[in-house]
Design an enzyme around this catalytic site. Structure first.
Site, PDB file in Angstrom:
ATOM      1  N   HIS A  57       0.796  -1.229   0.000  1.00  0.00           N
ATOM      2  CA  HIS A  57       0.000   0.000   0.000  1.00  0.00           C
ATOM      3  C   HIS A  57       0.830   1.281   0.000  1.00  0.00           C
ATOM      4  O   HIS A  57       0.303   2.353  -0.257  1.00  0.00           O
ATOM      5  CB  HIS A  57      -0.960   0.035   1.199  1.00  0.00           C
ATOM      6  CG  HIS A  57      -0.275   0.317   2.500  1.00  0.00           C
ATOM      7  ND1 HIS A  57       0.323  -0.666   3.236  1.00  0.00           N
ATOM      8  CD2 HIS A  57      -0.073   1.475   3.186  1.00  0.00           C
ATOM      9  CE1 HIS A  57       0.858  -0.135   4.333  1.00  0.00           C
ATOM     10  NE2 HIS A  57       0.640   1.172   4.329  1.00  0.00           N
TER      11      HIS A  57
HETATM   12  C1  UD1 Z   1      -2.017   5.621   5.290  1.00  0.00           C
HETATM   13  C2  UD1 Z   1      -0.746   6.178   5.918  1.00  0.00           C
HETATM   14  C3  UD1 Z   1       0.318   5.089   5.962  1.00  0.00           C
HETATM   15  C4  UD1 Z   1      -0.207   3.853   6.656  1.00  0.00           C
HETATM   16  C5  UD1 Z   1      -1.515   3.413   6.018  1.00  0.00           C
HETATM   17  C6  UD1 Z   1      -2.108   2.282   6.796  1.00  0.00           C
HETATM   18  C7  UD1 Z   1      -0.309   8.560   5.504  1.00  0.00           C
HETATM   19  C8  UD1 Z   1       0.464   9.552   4.737  1.00  0.00           C
HETATM   20  N1  UD1 Z   1      -0.209   7.285   5.112  1.00  0.00           N
HETATM   21  O1  UD1 Z   1      -1.697   5.262   3.946  1.00  0.00           O
HETATM   22  O2  UD1 Z   1       1.430   5.570   6.701  1.00  0.00           O
HETATM   23  O3  UD1 Z   1       0.752   2.837   6.523  1.00  0.00           O
HETATM   24  O4  UD1 Z   1      -2.435   4.501   6.028  1.00  0.00           O
HETATM   25  O5  UD1 Z   1      -2.976   1.520   6.023  1.00  0.00           O
HETATM   26  O6  UD1 Z   1      -0.992   8.920   6.437  1.00  0.00           O
HETATM   27  N2  UD1 Z   1      -9.022   4.712   0.600  1.00  0.00           N
HETATM   28  C9  UD1 Z   1     -10.280   4.192   0.463  1.00  0.00           C
HETATM   29  N3  UD1 Z   1     -10.952   3.865   1.614  1.00  0.00           N
HETATM   30  C10 UD1 Z   1     -10.450   4.057   2.863  1.00  0.00           C
HETATM   31  C11 UD1 Z   1      -9.167   4.607   2.968  1.00  0.00           C
HETATM   32  C12 UD1 Z   1      -8.456   4.936   1.837  1.00  0.00           C
HETATM   33  O7  UD1 Z   1     -10.789   3.996  -0.630  1.00  0.00           O
HETATM   34  O8  UD1 Z   1     -11.118   3.728   3.851  1.00  0.00           O
HETATM   35  C13 UD1 Z   1      -8.246   5.026  -0.631  1.00  0.00           C
HETATM   36  C14 UD1 Z   1      -8.448   6.449  -1.135  1.00  0.00           C
HETATM   37  O9  UD1 Z   1      -8.446   6.422  -2.528  1.00  0.00           O
HETATM   38  C15 UD1 Z   1      -7.221   7.156  -0.632  1.00  0.00           C
HETATM   39  C16 UD1 Z   1      -6.163   6.067  -0.692  1.00  0.00           C
HETATM   40  O10 UD1 Z   1      -6.850   4.868  -0.352  1.00  0.00           O
HETATM   41  O11 UD1 Z   1      -6.874   8.262  -1.428  1.00  0.00           O
HETATM   42  C17 UD1 Z   1      -5.009   6.267   0.262  1.00  0.00           C
HETATM   43  O12 UD1 Z   1      -5.475   6.446   1.598  1.00  0.00           O
HETATM   44  P1  UD1 Z   1      -4.624   7.324   2.641  1.00  0.00           P
HETATM   45  O13 UD1 Z   1      -5.228   7.242   3.995  1.00  0.00           O
HETATM   46  O14 UD1 Z   1      -4.390   8.672   2.094  1.00  0.00           O
HETATM   47  O15 UD1 Z   1      -3.222   6.615   2.623  1.00  0.00           O
HETATM   48  P2  UD1 Z   1      -2.853   5.086   2.884  1.00  0.00           P
HETATM   49  O16 UD1 Z   1      -2.196   4.532   1.682  1.00  0.00           O
HETATM   50  O17 UD1 Z   1      -4.018   4.364   3.433  1.00  0.00           O
HETATM   51  N1  UDP Z   2      -4.046  -5.723   8.710  1.00  0.00           N
HETATM   52  C1  UDP Z   2      -5.331  -6.234   8.881  1.00  0.00           C
HETATM   53  N2  UDP Z   2      -6.020  -6.606   7.756  1.00  0.00           N
HETATM   54  C2  UDP Z   2      -5.509  -6.488   6.504  1.00  0.00           C
HETATM   55  C3  UDP Z   2      -4.205  -5.952   6.357  1.00  0.00           C
HETATM   56  C4  UDP Z   2      -3.502  -5.563   7.480  1.00  0.00           C
HETATM   57  O1  UDP Z   2      -5.812  -6.366  10.009  1.00  0.00           O
HETATM   58  O2  UDP Z   2      -6.210  -6.835   5.552  1.00  0.00           O
HETATM   59  C5  UDP Z   2      -3.296  -5.321   9.910  1.00  0.00           C
HETATM   60  C6  UDP Z   2      -1.913  -5.923  10.043  1.00  0.00           C
HETATM   61  O3  UDP Z   2      -1.988  -7.206  10.638  1.00  0.00           O
HETATM   62  C7  UDP Z   2      -1.202  -4.908  10.915  1.00  0.00           C
HETATM   63  C8  UDP Z   2      -1.817  -3.596  10.456  1.00  0.00           C
HETATM   64  O4  UDP Z   2      -3.036  -3.931   9.806  1.00  0.00           O
HETATM   65  O5  UDP Z   2      -1.536  -5.092  12.276  1.00  0.00           O
HETATM   66  C9  UDP Z   2      -0.874  -2.924   9.510  1.00  0.00           C
HETATM   67  O6  UDP Z   2      -1.518  -1.915   8.846  1.00  0.00           O
HETATM   68  P1  UDP Z   2      -0.990  -1.324   7.467  1.00  0.00           P
HETATM   69  O7  UDP Z   2      -0.180  -2.328   6.758  1.00  0.00           O
HETATM   70  O8  UDP Z   2      -2.194  -0.778   6.789  1.00  0.00           O
HETATM   71  O9  UDP Z   2      -0.133  -0.067   7.950  1.00  0.00           O
HETATM   72  P2  UDP Z   2       1.377   0.124   8.424  1.00  0.00           P
HETATM   73  O10 UDP Z   2       1.643  -0.818   9.536  1.00  0.00           O
HETATM   74  O11 UDP Z   2       2.250  -0.099   7.237  1.00  0.00           O
HETATM   75  O12 UDP Z   2       1.419   1.547   8.834  1.00  0.00           O
END
Ligand code: UD1
Ligand code: UDP
Length: 364
Positions: free
Chosen positions: A204
């Protein structure tokens, strides 16, 4: 004492599951959800599955550019802080919700406690690295998961109120493992998986998704070979896969993101994890599953030093080579504390406040 906790993204709900319960035994907590993640599979599923209290305030910010999203959170959080006048603000990790929480609180002279302080990738192209650095420099209480994190802060001149507490994700994992064990066969059966005979993949990070070719290079690696791959797809990636027409081979199973207990069960039974997630690198380690990290650097360097995690980047050939050859050593030393980090965090917040009572400063 009143604490406002800020969460907004998936890993923060998981971390808060360890801390909120403990915090509420000693203090009043107002849980604020920024709305950064909002799909049921990215948000509600964790409140339902982790016995996490419902948010007291949901700011409903949603998705957007870095500046738009952070700015909207900043305004929403400031309104809550002015209304609630807490003694402390608690932020987790390195997301935009973390940055907005730390910034809003510190501008009002409310002390900030940062859980997961001191982590560094030393790559300023990552939005998370900027969020961490700023949050740490604004925090009054820095709660670190590792010695390396403490040293990183020292190298930036931060040594006051820095504490090594371990990782709250280990607390949650220990709690979840018992439930996940009971749940294991159900989730494996649902996807027709055999223990130790499949790969678990997640992607992601913006560094792997902003350039389509890079994401495709990872997806091509998953498509090669014939070992089953289970791939819970983050919504960011789901959109790109849809738009660019990626076709998974039959052994690659794309599924919606799953709840935490299902995820722990899927990680625990995998032969190998491939991920760019921070949390998953540690969970794989704790569960004794080798990990290929789809990045060129990591904040969780101890897992690499222990020989259980290897940085493979995003090139298909490198990933495939590692899938076929990577073997961890026999030993797996304990990392990131003893599973009681949440207690330590909560106690330190209490001590800090008793020692130095603070007042809210309102600035126009
Ligand atoms: C964010 C965090 C990242 C973290 C991750 C956990 C920042 C800069 N990044 O990244 O550090 O590892 O969360 O998962 O804060 N979207 C949906 N539905 C949702 C959420 C997101 O469709 O419920 C889509 C949207 O198109 C959005 C994109 O995902 O633009 C990215 O979401 P965003 O929260 O901006 O960043 P993450 O990649 O989730
Ligand atoms: N996770 C989850 N379901 C999923 C993918 C991830 O519960 O489908 C959990 C995973 O086990 C971990 C956390 O989400 O505890 C990690 O989140 P993510 O990878 O989104 O963010 P990051 O840790 O990179 O910030």
């Amino acid at each position: 004492m009143k604490v406002v906790s800020i969460v907004g993204a998936r890993p923060q709900f998981i971390k808060a599951a360890a801390v909120s319960r403990k915090l509420r035994e000693q203090h009043e907590e107002i849980l604020v959800h920024t709305g950064q993640h909002y799909d049921y599979e990215m948000s509600g599923i964790f409140f339902d599955g982790l016995e996490l209290p419902r948010p007291d305030r949901d700011l409903g910010v949603g998705s957007g550019s870095q500046g738009f999203q952070t700015g909207a959170m900043l305004k929403g959080i400031e309104d809550v802080l002015l209304a609630e006048r807490p003694d402390f603000v608690l932020v987790y990790g390195d997301t935009n919700s973390t940055l907005a929480g730390a910034l809003a609180a510190s501008k009002l002279s409310i002390p900030v406690a940062h859980i997961e302080a001191g982590l560094r990738s030393f790559n300023r192209c990552m939005p998370e690295e900027i969020n961490r650095v700023v949050a740490d420099h604004l925090s009054e209480l820095l709660l670190c998961p590792s010695d390396v994190a403490v040293s990183n802060l020292a190298a930036e001149g931060i040594s006051k109120n820095v504490h090594l507490v371990g990782d709250v994700m280990l607390d949650v994992l220990n709690w979840a493992k018992q439930c996940a064990d009971a749940n294991q066969s159900a989730i494996l059966d649902r996807f027709g998986l055999q223990k130790q005979a499949y790969l678990l993949a997640t992607v992601h990070r913006s560094e792997n998704t902003d350039e389509v070719e890079r994401l495709w290079s990872i997806l091509r690696a998953l498509n090669s070979g014939d070992e089953p791959v289970i791939f819970p797809v983050h919504p960011r990636v789901r959109k790109i896969i849809r738009e660019t027409g990626f076709r998974p081979e039959p052994h690659v199973c794309l599924i919606d993101p799953v709840g935490y207990l299902d995820m722990v069960a899927l990680v625990g039974s995998a032969r190998l994890v491939l991920t760019d997630s921070g949390g998953l690198q540690k969970e794989s380690y704790w569960l004794g599953v080798p990990c290929l990290t789809l990045r060129t650097e990591t904040e969780w360097v101890e897992t690499v030093e222990a020989g259980w995690n290897v940085l493979v980047g995003s090139q298909s050939e490198e990933i495939v080579k590692a899938v076929n050859s990577f073997l961890p050593p026999d030993s797996r030393p304990a990392l990131y504390g003893d599973g009681a980090a949440a207690d330590k965090c909560v106690n330190l917040i209490g001590v800090r406040t008793e020692a130095e009572p603070i007042g809210l400063v309102e600035r126009a």
